[in-house]
Scaffold this active site. Sequence first.
Site, PDB file in Angstrom:
ATOM      1  N   SER A   5      -4.803  -5.228  -3.094  1.00 36.31           N
ATOM      2  CA  SER A   5      -4.529  -3.791  -3.161  1.00 36.31           C
ATOM      3  C   SER A   5      -3.141  -3.617  -3.769  1.00 36.31           C
ATOM      4  O   SER A   5      -2.137  -3.527  -3.042  1.00 36.31           O
ATOM      5  CB  SER A   5      -4.589  -3.160  -1.767  1.00 36.31           C
ATOM      6  OG  SER A   5      -4.304  -1.773  -1.831  1.00 36.31           O
ATOM      7  N   CYS A   8       0.417   1.381  -5.404  1.00 34.82           N
ATOM      8  CA  CYS A   8      -0.122   2.526  -6.136  1.00 34.82           C
ATOM      9  C   CYS A   8       0.961   3.386  -6.779  1.00 34.82           C
ATOM     10  O   CYS A   8       0.669   4.261  -7.592  1.00 34.82           O
ATOM     11  CB  CYS A   8      -0.965   3.397  -5.205  1.00 34.82           C
ATOM     12  SG  CYS A   8      -0.004   4.132  -3.853  1.00 34.82           S
ATOM     13  N   SER A 291      16.390  -5.932  11.782  1.00 38.72           N
ATOM     14  CA  SER A 291      16.756  -4.543  11.990  1.00 38.72           C
ATOM     15  C   SER A 291      18.036  -4.173  11.258  1.00 38.72           C
ATOM     16  O   SER A 291      18.697  -5.004  10.625  1.00 38.72           O
ATOM     17  CB  SER A 291      16.910  -4.275  13.488  1.00 38.72           C
ATOM     18  OG  SER A 291      17.240  -2.921  13.727  1.00 38.72           O
TER      19      SER A 291
END
Length: 306
Positions: A5, A8, A291
């Site tokens: 995938s 996009c 983090s």
Amino acid sequence: MILMSPPCQPFTRLQKLPKYLLLENVKGFESSSARNQLLQTLATCGFQYQEFLLSPTCLGIPNSRLRYFLIAKLHREPFSFQAPSQILTRFPDQYPEDLRKDKVADKVGETSSSLCSEEKNLDPNIGPDCSSSKKSLPKRTFLFKLETVEEMERKHDQDNDCSIQMLKDFLEEENEEMSQYFLPPKSLLRYAFLLDIVKPTCRRSTCFTKGYGHYVEGTGSVLQTAVDVQLESVFKHIEELPEEEKLMKLSTLKLRYFTPREIANLHGFPLEFGFPEKVTIKQCYRLLGNSLNVHVVAKLISILLG
């Protein structure tokens, strides 16, 4: 079979640019080709931007976590403090009025030597274990724990910077549950000379990585809970001792890892923050190691939107 995938973003129909951007990356990004392409794109799209190399020590937090940051806004007017082609190593309100007089780093250099508390003058009365000492030692000689005089002086310098809080302000109360955080004998014997050891009264700690608690070397500082024991007395001639005696001496320091809650405190997470019960300690360390410091990011957002 490969299932894919692809991103996009290059093909999306949404062409509206955001008004504000905040980007973070590790130190080193500032000299990468990706960063150069990013700046070109921002300029082409009409963004005003400013780059930073910041560590929580700039806000008085005793933890070194140097990161690259960029803030950008889609606006004709530049930031009031904007320094083109330069990387700021402090927040704008920590500089004198003229930002351009020897107070900023070049875009690819001089950053590591100009960071807040780490550049203050040395007080020779501060010893390697955060206590008082007035020893004068020749440069580039090795002391106990495989540390050079230069490294020791840097630590002395940090521990003498009263603008930074002591670690004790971020620690949990010692209790029975703390026993699970003490370094095992095998780690003590193997890594003793490589550990960055701090006391609750110290004003520094190294960057905690996602390997903390699992790996020892280079993943973060460890806490000496036996505060009355002097490091030098433990490490002096220790390499000449048999393994059993060596372990006995090292054990007197009562070294333990910082708990996930303590690291979260150093990162600026609120007291009500917590992990789900099913999350293991190892997973907590991994998450915290990836983090950001909440206070640093919060101040940058405030500057960006201000």
